[in-house]
Write a protein that holds these residues in place. Structure first.
Motif, mmCIF file in Angstrom:
data_model
loop_
_atom_site.group_PDB
_atom_site.id
_atom_site.type_symbol
_atom_site.label_atom_id
_atom_site.label_comp_id
_atom_site.label_asym_id
_atom_site.label_seq_id
_atom_site.Cartn_x
_atom_site.Cartn_y
_atom_site.Cartn_z
ATOM 1 N N GLY A 75 2.288 4.674 -25.705
ATOM 2 C CA GLY A 75 3.636 4.527 -25.183
ATOM 3 C C GLY A 75 4.651 4.593 -26.308
ATOM 4 O O GLY A 75 4.301 4.521 -27.484
ATOM 5 N N GLU A 76 5.924 4.692 -25.947
ATOM 6 C CA GLU A 76 6.997 4.849 -26.927
ATOM 7 C C GLU A 76 7.037 3.742 -27.972
ATOM 8 O O GLU A 76 7.517 3.958 -29.079
ATOM 9 N N GLU A 77 6.573 2.548 -27.635
ATOM 10 C CA GLU A 77 6.659 1.419 -28.559
ATOM 11 C C GLU A 77 5.294 0.835 -28.903
ATOM 12 O O GLU A 77 5.223 -0.228 -29.513
ATOM 13 N N GLU A 78 4.228 1.525 -28.563
ATOM 14 C CA GLU A 78 2.890 1.071 -28.934
ATOM 15 C C GLU A 78 2.563 1.596 -30.324
ATOM 16 O O GLU A 78 3.064 2.647 -30.739
ATOM 17 N N TRP A 79 1.696 0.869 -31.026
ATOM 18 C CA TRP A 79 1.352 1.275 -32.382
ATOM 19 C C TRP A 79 -0.078 0.904 -32.721
ATOM 20 O O TRP A 79 -0.694 0.085 -32.066
ATOM 21 N N ILE A 80 -0.588 1.535 -33.760
ATOM 22 C CA ILE A 80 -1.960 1.333 -34.227
ATOM 23 C C ILE A 80 -1.950 1.132 -35.733
ATOM 24 O O ILE A 80 -1.263 1.854 -36.458
ATOM 25 N N LEU A 81 -2.719 0.159 -36.201
ATOM 26 C CA LEU A 81 -3.053 -0.005 -37.617
ATOM 27 C C LEU A 81 -4.556 0.185 -37.705
ATOM 28 O O LEU A 81 -5.294 -0.484 -36.981
ATOM 29 N N ARG A 82 -5.017 1.054 -38.582
ATOM 30 C CA ARG A 82 -6.458 1.261 -38.696
ATOM 31 C C ARG A 82 -6.823 1.523 -40.149
ATOM 32 O O ARG A 82 -6.169 2.296 -40.833
ATOM 33 N N THR A 83 -7.879 0.854 -40.591
ATOM 34 C CA THR A 83 -8.422 1.158 -41.912
ATOM 35 C C THR A 83 -9.524 2.186 -41.742
ATOM 36 O O THR A 83 -10.292 2.150 -40.777
ATOM 37 N N VAL A 84 -9.579 3.118 -42.674
ATOM 38 C CA VAL A 84 -10.641 4.122 -42.735
ATOM 39 C C VAL A 84 -11.084 4.144 -44.189
ATOM 40 O O VAL A 84 -10.408 4.727 -45.039
ATOM 41 N N GLY A 85 -12.181 3.446 -44.485
ATOM 42 C CA GLY A 85 -12.584 3.288 -45.876
ATOM 43 C C GLY A 85 -11.503 2.519 -46.609
ATOM 44 O O GLY A 85 -11.101 1.441 -46.191
ATOM 45 N N THR A 86 -10.967 3.119 -47.681
ATOM 46 C CA THR A 86 -9.894 2.466 -48.431
ATOM 47 C C THR A 86 -8.510 2.932 -47.990
ATOM 48 O O THR A 86 -7.509 2.514 -48.568
ATOM 49 N N ASN A 87 -8.452 3.804 -46.997
ATOM 50 C CA ASN A 87 -7.167 4.294 -46.489
ATOM 51 C C ASN A 87 -6.685 3.418 -45.345
ATOM 52 O O ASN A 87 -7.471 2.779 -44.649
ATOM 53 N N LEU A 88 -5.376 3.437 -45.146
ATOM 54 C CA LEU A 88 -4.749 2.703 -44.057
ATOM 55 C C LEU A 88 -3.903 3.678 -43.255
ATOM 56 O O LEU A 88 -3.162 4.478 -43.826
ATOM 57 N N VAL A 89 -4.032 3.619 -41.926
ATOM 58 C CA VAL A 89 -3.246 4.469 -41.032
ATOM 59 C C VAL A 89 -2.314 3.578 -40.225
ATOM 60 O O VAL A 89 -2.766 2.627 -39.581
#
Length: 144
Positions: free
Chosen positions: A117-131
């Motif tokens: 949705g327009e105001e939904e968000w995700i934080l995700r780690t992938v190894g040492t990276n952050l999305v």
């Protein structure tokens, strides 16, 4: 892969999460509305320096570019470390990165912000990276 997803109205969680991550503390992946497998620990800074570069999509929206500026500004204010910025096409492949917005890297990891949705968000780690990404127009800004 570990990550966190949260809906609008949870700005305080974003601020708290950003503070925990910038201090190298874990993010507990438990709680209603969170989609996470468990804690992830990233050390973003140590001794006033950082190995991380903040990366935005080559096609970032104005809100996503603003999110990148806000992230680097506040991380530097909190930690004393200057976080360099780069567009994705110039970033190369060496980790670690903080990917902000609708990046190709996020898509390669199976993250589909267009489904949010327009105001939904995700934080995700992938190894040492952050999305950090979210729906448009404001989700990515809320992720930051």
């Amino acid at each position: 892969m570990k990550g966190v997803a949260w809906k609008a109205g949870s700005r305080w969680l974003s601020v708290l999460g950003g503070a925990l991550l910038s201090l190298g503390l874990g993010w507990p992946g438990a709680g209603r509305g969170l989609a996470a497998a468990g804690p992830a620990v990233l050390t973003l800074t140590r001794g006033g320096t950082t190995p991380y570069t903040v990366v935005q999509s080559d096609a970032a929206t104005e809100a996503e570019r603003f999110a990148v500026r806000e992230l680097t500004n506040f991380l530097q204010r909190v930690t004393g470390a200057a976080f360099p910025m780069a567009v994705e096409s110039a970033a190369g492949h060496a980790a670690p990165y903080i990917y902000v917005g609708w990046t190709e890297y996020a898509a390669e990891q199976g993250i589909e912000p267009a489904q949010l949705g327009e105001e939904e968000w995700i934080l995700r780690t992938v190894g040492t990276n952050l999305v950090l990404t979210g729906g448009r127009p404001r989700g990515t800004l809320y992720a930051v």
